[in-house]
Write a protein that holds these residues in place. Structure first.
Motif, PDB file in Angstrom:
ATOM      1  N   GLN A  13      69.844  99.350   2.180  1.00 11.08           N
ATOM      2  CA  GLN A  13      69.739 100.380   1.143  1.00 11.08           C
ATOM      3  C   GLN A  13      70.527  99.972  -0.093  1.00 11.08           C
ATOM      4  OE1 GLN A  13      71.010 104.087   2.973  1.00 11.08           O
ATOM      5  NE2 GLN A  13      68.888 104.639   3.395  1.00 11.08           N
ATOM      6  N   ALA A  14      70.121 100.500  -1.216  1.00 10.22           N
ATOM      7  CA  ALA A  14      70.830 100.221  -2.455  1.00 10.22           C
ATOM      8  C   ALA A  14      72.308 100.585  -2.300  1.00 10.22           C
ATOM      9  CB  ALA A  14      70.212 101.009  -3.596  1.00 10.22           C
ATOM     10  N   GLY A  15      73.149  99.690  -2.827  1.00  5.40           N
ATOM     11  CA  GLY A  15      74.586  99.876  -2.700  1.00  5.40           C
ATOM     12  C   GLY A  15      75.185  99.177  -1.493  1.00  5.40           C
ATOM     13  N   GLY A  16      74.328  98.718  -0.606  1.00  6.74           N
ATOM     14  CA  GLY A  16      74.786  98.059   0.605  1.00  6.74           C
ATOM     15  C   GLY A  16      75.045  96.585   0.397  1.00  6.74           C
ATOM     16  N   SER A  17      75.304  95.891   1.506  1.00  7.90           N
ATOM     17  CA  SER A  17      75.655  94.475   1.464  1.00  7.90           C
ATOM     18  C   SER A  17      74.840  93.686   2.474  1.00  7.90           C
ATOM     19  CB  SER A  17      77.142  94.282   1.786  1.00  7.90           C
ATOM     20  OG  SER A  17      77.969  94.928   0.844  1.00  7.90           O
ATOM     21  N   LEU A  18      74.632  92.428   2.166  1.00  9.93           N
ATOM     22  CA  LEU A  18      74.000  91.477   3.070  1.00  9.93           C
ATOM     23  C   LEU A  18      74.637  90.118   2.844  1.00  9.93           C
ATOM     24  CD1 LEU A  18      70.099  92.029   3.002  1.00  9.93           C
ATOM     25  CD2 LEU A  18      71.606  92.231   4.988  1.00  9.93           C
ATOM     26  N   ARG A  19      74.594  89.292   3.876  1.00  8.60           N
ATOM     27  CA  ARG A  19      75.036  87.910   3.720  1.00  8.60           C
ATOM     28  C   ARG A  19      73.932  86.998   4.204  1.00  8.60           C
ATOM     29  NH1 ARG A  19      80.081  85.050   6.802  1.00  8.60           N
ATOM     30  NH2 ARG A  19      78.538  85.003   8.487  1.00  8.60           N
ATOM     31  N   LYS A  62      76.929  88.299 -11.198  1.00  6.11           N
ATOM     32  CA  LYS A  62      78.370  88.046 -11.327  1.00  6.11           C
ATOM     33  C   LYS A  62      79.154  89.316 -11.003  1.00  6.11           C
ATOM     34  CE  LYS A  62      79.041  85.229 -14.591  1.00  6.11           C
ATOM     35  NZ  LYS A  62      79.162  84.619 -15.938  1.00  6.11           N
ATOM     36  N   GLY A  63      80.164  89.152 -10.157  1.00  5.18           N
ATOM     37  CA  GLY A  63      80.970  90.281  -9.740  1.00  5.18           C
ATOM     38  C   GLY A  63      80.436  91.007  -8.519  1.00  5.18           C
ATOM     39  N   ARG A  64      79.190  90.732  -8.132  1.00  7.13           N
ATOM     40  CA  ARG A  64      78.606  91.369  -6.946  1.00  7.13           C
ATOM     41  C   ARG A  64      78.344  90.353  -5.834  1.00  7.13           C
ATOM     42  NH1 ARG A  64      73.661  93.572  -7.139  1.00  7.13           N
ATOM     43  NH2 ARG A  64      72.900  92.212  -8.816  1.00  7.13           N
ATOM     44  N   PHE A  65      77.971  89.136  -6.203  1.00  3.76           N
ATOM     45  CA  PHE A  65      77.651  88.096  -5.227  1.00  3.76           C
ATOM     46  C   PHE A  65      78.765  87.047  -5.213  1.00  3.76           C
ATOM     47  CE2 PHE A  65      72.685  88.382  -5.348  1.00  3.76           C
ATOM     48  CZ  PHE A  65      72.775  89.755  -5.170  1.00  3.76           C
ATOM     49  N   THR A  66      79.015  86.503  -4.031  1.00  6.47           N
ATOM     50  CA  THR A  66      80.052  85.483  -3.887  1.00  6.47           C
ATOM     51  C   THR A  66      79.587  84.403  -2.917  1.00  6.47           C
ATOM     52  OG1 THR A  66      81.776  87.166  -4.201  1.00  6.47           O
ATOM     53  CG2 THR A  66      82.467  85.041  -3.301  1.00  6.47           C
ATOM     54  N   LYS A  73      80.969  73.939   9.834  1.00  3.23           N
ATOM     55  CA  LYS A  73      79.571  74.174  10.185  1.00  3.23           C
ATOM     56  C   LYS A  73      78.613  73.667   9.111  1.00  3.23           C
ATOM     57  CE  LYS A  73      80.541  78.356  12.884  1.00  3.23           C
ATOM     58  NZ  LYS A  73      80.254  79.815  13.020  1.00  3.23           N
ATOM     59  N   SER A  74      79.155  73.097   8.038  1.00  5.26           N
ATOM     60  CA  SER A  74      78.324  72.655   6.910  1.00  5.26           C
ATOM     61  C   SER A  74      77.387  73.764   6.466  1.00  5.26           C
ATOM     62  CB  SER A  74      77.523  71.405   7.289  1.00  5.26           C
ATOM     63  OG  SER A  74      78.387  70.319   7.558  1.00  5.26           O
ATOM     64  N   THR A  75      77.935  74.948   6.371  1.00  2.00           N
ATOM     65  CA  THR A  75      77.140  76.133   6.046  1.00  2.00           C
ATOM     66  C   THR A  75      77.717  76.844   4.838  1.00  2.00           C
ATOM     67  OG1 THR A  75      76.439  76.437   8.336  1.00  2.00           O
ATOM     68  CG2 THR A  75      76.291  78.348   6.890  1.00  2.00           C
ATOM     69  N   PHE A  76      76.842  77.195   3.911  1.00  2.00           N
ATOM     70  CA  PHE A  76      77.205  77.995   2.749  1.00  2.00           C
ATOM     71  C   PHE A  76      76.680  79.405   2.947  1.00  2.00           C
ATOM     72  CE2 PHE A  76      78.836  75.074  -0.519  1.00  2.00           C
ATOM     73  CZ  PHE A  76      78.670  73.874   0.152  1.00  2.00           C
ATOM     74  N   TYR A  77      77.435  80.360   2.444  1.00  2.00           N
ATOM     75  CA  TYR A  77      77.061  81.759   2.563  1.00  2.00           C
ATOM     76  C   TYR A  77      76.967  82.381   1.172  1.00  2.00           C
ATOM     77  CZ  TYR A  77      78.750  80.891   7.293  1.00  2.00           C
ATOM     78  OH  TYR A  77      78.950  80.350   8.542  1.00  2.00           O
ATOM     79  N   LEU A  78      76.020  83.274   1.012  1.00  2.00           N
ATOM     80  CA  LEU A  78      75.924  84.075  -0.201  1.00  2.00           C
ATOM     81  C   LEU A  78      76.148  85.528   0.212  1.00  2.00           C
ATOM     82  CD1 LEU A  78      75.276  84.063  -3.271  1.00  2.00           C
ATOM     83  CD2 LEU A  78      72.915  84.608  -2.632  1.00  2.00           C
ATOM     84  N   GLN A  79      77.333  86.020  -0.092  1.00  2.00           N
ATOM     85  CA  GLN A  79      77.666  87.412   0.205  1.00  2.00           C
ATOM     86  C   GLN A  79      77.189  88.267  -0.955  1.00  2.00           C
ATOM     87  OE1 GLN A  79      79.177  88.830   2.983  1.00  2.00           O
ATOM     88  NE2 GLN A  79      78.706  90.783   1.985  1.00  2.00           N
ATOM     89  N   MET A  80      76.346  89.240  -0.657  1.00  2.00           N
ATOM     90  CA  MET A  80      75.745  90.076  -1.691  1.00  2.00           C
ATOM     91  C   MET A  80      76.203  91.503  -1.489  1.00  2.00           C
ATOM     92  SD  MET A  80      71.923  88.412  -1.651  1.00  2.00           S
ATOM     93  CE  MET A  80      71.661  88.791   0.082  1.00  2.00           C
ATOM     94  N   ASN A  81      76.959  92.017  -2.450  1.00  2.00           N
ATOM     95  CA  ASN A  81      77.479  93.376  -2.389  1.00  2.00           C
ATOM     96  C   ASN A  81      76.863  94.234  -3.494  1.00  2.00           C
ATOM     97  OD1 ASN A  81      79.236  92.588  -0.296  1.00  2.00           O
ATOM     98  ND2 ASN A  81      80.793  91.941  -1.764  1.00  2.00           N
ATOM     99  N   ARG A  82      76.963  95.543  -3.314  1.00  2.00           N
ATOM    100  CA  ARG A  82      76.448  96.505  -4.304  1.00  2.00           C
ATOM    101  C   ARG A  82      75.017  96.125  -4.693  1.00  2.00           C
ATOM    102  NH1 ARG A  82      81.171  95.187  -6.885  1.00  2.00           N
ATOM    103  NH2 ARG A  82      80.170  94.900  -8.932  1.00  2.00           N
ATOM    104  N   LEU A  83      74.198  95.931  -3.680  1.00  2.00           N
ATOM    105  CA  LEU A  83      72.824  95.487  -3.902  1.00  2.00           C
ATOM    106  C   LEU A  83      72.001  96.562  -4.608  1.00  2.00           C
ATOM    107  CD1 LEU A  83      72.292  93.609  -0.559  1.00  2.00           C
ATOM    108  CD2 LEU A  83      71.873  92.625  -2.819  1.00  2.00           C
TER     109      LEU A  83
END
Length: 121
Positions: A13-19, A62-66, A73-83
């Protein structure tokens, strides 16, 4: 040779987070994230260098994703907040050799299969 495998998309839902995750092989110099919504061109989201984690973000996230990474693990993550609903898209990670501020799809030689992120209002 570089191989990229994304995972972690879903519905939120809008306002939520996913990685979302990008497991990478081959130690490219840069890992980038792009997204493409239906009927739109592929859009740069963010990128990080493999060696020192230098990051660069599109203004729209900017300011929402990191970006973060797990070196073991040679793994990159995209943390997405305030979607937001406008973040809905197929998210793909990409890789390239050679440094620079690389924000266009043609700058990347290797692509993952993508993972869908859907944000409901």
């Amino acid at each position: 040779q570089v191989q990229l495998v994304e995972s972690g998309g879903g519905l939120v839902q809008a306002g939520g987070s996913l990685r979302v995750s990008c497991a990478a092989s081959g130690r490219p110099h840069i890992i980038g994230w792009f997204r493409q919504a239906p009927g739109k061109e592929r859009e740069f989201v963010a990128r990080s260098t493999w060696s020192d984690g230098e990051e660069y973000y599109a203004d729209s996230v900017k300011g929402r994703f990191t970006i973060s990474r797990d070196n073991a693990k040679s793994t990159f993550y995209l943390q997405m907040n305030r979607l937001k609903p406008e973040d809905t898209a197929l998210y793909s990670c990409a890789a390239r050799f050679g440094v620079g501020i690389t924000t266009t799809p043609r700058d990347y030689s290797y692509w993952g299969q993508g993972t869908q992120v859907t944000v409901s209002s």
